[in-house]
Design a protein around this motif. Structure first.
Motif, PDB file in Angstrom:
ATOM      1  N   MET A 110      22.441  88.755  55.400  1.00  0.00           N
ATOM      2  CA  MET A 110      23.868  89.030  55.036  1.00  0.00           C
ATOM      3  C   MET A 110      23.910  90.620  54.433  1.00  0.00           C
ATOM      4  O   MET A 110      25.189  91.183  54.666  1.00  0.00           O
ATOM      5  N   GLU A 111      22.905  91.208  53.702  1.00  0.00           N
ATOM      6  CA  GLU A 111      23.045  92.367  53.408  1.00  0.00           C
ATOM      7  C   GLU A 111      22.456  93.573  54.044  1.00  0.00           C
ATOM      8  O   GLU A 111      22.547  94.669  53.851  1.00  0.00           O
ATOM      9  N   LEU A 112      22.176  93.210  55.425  1.00  0.00           N
ATOM     10  CA  LEU A 112      21.718  94.123  56.324  1.00  0.00           C
ATOM     11  C   LEU A 112      22.931  94.746  56.871  1.00  0.00           C
ATOM     12  O   LEU A 112      23.980  94.054  56.952  1.00  0.00           O
ATOM     13  N   ASP A 113      22.821  95.857  57.409  1.00  0.00           N
ATOM     14  CA  ASP A 113      23.975  96.827  58.056  1.00  0.00           C
ATOM     15  C   ASP A 113      24.322  96.332  59.322  1.00  0.00           C
ATOM     16  O   ASP A 113      25.617  96.649  59.607  1.00  0.00           O
ATOM     17  N   GLU A 114      23.443  95.766  60.056  1.00  0.00           N
ATOM     18  CA  GLU A 114      23.691  95.537  61.438  1.00  0.00           C
ATOM     19  C   GLU A 114      24.964  94.446  61.466  1.00  0.00           C
ATOM     20  O   GLU A 114      24.837  93.446  60.743  1.00  0.00           O
ATOM     21  N   GLN A 115      25.800  94.374  62.487  1.00  0.00           N
ATOM     22  CA  GLN A 115      26.839  93.408  62.683  1.00  0.00           C
ATOM     23  C   GLN A 115      26.177  92.127  63.216  1.00  0.00           C
ATOM     24  O   GLN A 115      26.876  91.025  62.772  1.00  0.00           O
ATOM     25  N   GLU A 116      25.281  92.265  63.946  1.00  0.00           N
ATOM     26  CA  GLU A 116      24.715  90.869  64.545  1.00  0.00           C
ATOM     27  C   GLU A 116      23.190  91.304  64.231  1.00  0.00           C
ATOM     28  O   GLU A 116      22.887  92.348  64.536  1.00  0.00           O
ATOM     29  N   LEU A 117      22.615  90.206  64.219  1.00  0.00           N
ATOM     30  CA  LEU A 117      21.149  90.294  64.194  1.00  0.00           C
ATOM     31  C   LEU A 117      20.366  89.528  65.178  1.00  0.00           C
ATOM     32  O   LEU A 117      20.946  87.975  65.674  1.00  0.00           O
ATOM     33  N   GLY A 118      19.566  89.858  65.961  1.00  0.00           N
ATOM     34  CA  GLY A 118      18.973  89.390  67.243  1.00  0.00           C
ATOM     35  C   GLY A 118      17.569  88.440  66.611  1.00  0.00           C
ATOM     36  O   GLY A 118      17.438  88.610  65.302  1.00  0.00           O
ATOM     37  N   LEU A 119      17.184  87.528  67.435  1.00  0.00           N
ATOM     38  CA  LEU A 119      16.137  86.467  66.961  1.00  0.00           C
ATOM     39  C   LEU A 119      14.972  87.335  66.516  1.00  0.00           C
ATOM     40  O   LEU A 119      14.350  86.955  65.405  1.00  0.00           O
ATOM     41  N   ASP A 120      14.639  88.345  67.318  1.00  0.00           N
ATOM     42  CA  ASP A 120      13.347  89.151  67.042  1.00  0.00           C
ATOM     43  C   ASP A 120      13.422  89.752  65.405  1.00  0.00           C
ATOM     44  O   ASP A 120      12.660  89.644  64.462  1.00  0.00           O
TER      45      ASP A 120
END
Length: 157
Positions: A110-120
């Motif tokens: 949740m602290e990452l800038d990415e809006q969505e996070l892929g499985l990898d």
């Protein structure tokens, strides 16, 4: 910021190089590698927060009843798609993740800038959390096997 975390993990942690690097030296190295100062500082902050979670006595990091289950918030469901959430559940069922490490993973995602996070990408965050969580060496090794294990035999098209 995620690229910086990956760079650090691959070049220092995963490669088992000596991690006793001065933060200023590391900042200079990351700058030479093409990363921006603001993103470098965010990555360092992300790693510091991960270390703080190890020492935290937050209620959500304590083990819960074995019959309890995790309900994801709307923000978590936006960032972690069904495949990612299913993978987290799978890892918890095979005891690679405990309740506490699962919550640490979600906290760090949740602290990452990415809006969505892929499985990898999620798998790399899990590796980073398990590597930094004392007593999880076996879980880290299992996770490594899940990520890097090559399928045996011929693949059918």
């Amino acid at each position: 910021m995620f690229d910086i975390l990956m760079y650090l993990f691959e070049n220092y942690v995963h490669s088992e190089m000596e991690m006793m690097v001065d933060e200023d030296e590391l900042t200079q190295e990351l700058t030479r590698a093409g990363f921006h100062q603001a993103e470098i500082l965010k990555a360092f902050s992300w790693l510091e927060r991960l270390a703080e979670l190890q020492e935290s006595d937050k209620p959500y990091l304590r083990n819960h009843d074995q019959h309890s289950f995790r309900i994801f918030t709307d923000q978590e469901m936006t960032k972690l798609d069904v495949q990612c959430r299913g993978f987290l559940l799978f890892l918890e069922q095979i005891q690679v993740l405990s309740v506490a490490t699962r919550e640490m993973v979600i906290d760090r995602v949740m602290e990452l800038d990415e809006q969505e996070l892929g499985l990898d990408d999620l798998k790399w965050v899990i590796l980073m959390v398990l590597f930094n969580a004392p007593g999880n060496e076996s879980a880290y090794a299992q996770m490594e096997d899940l990520i890097f294990e090559q399928p045996e035999g011929m693949l059918h098209s």
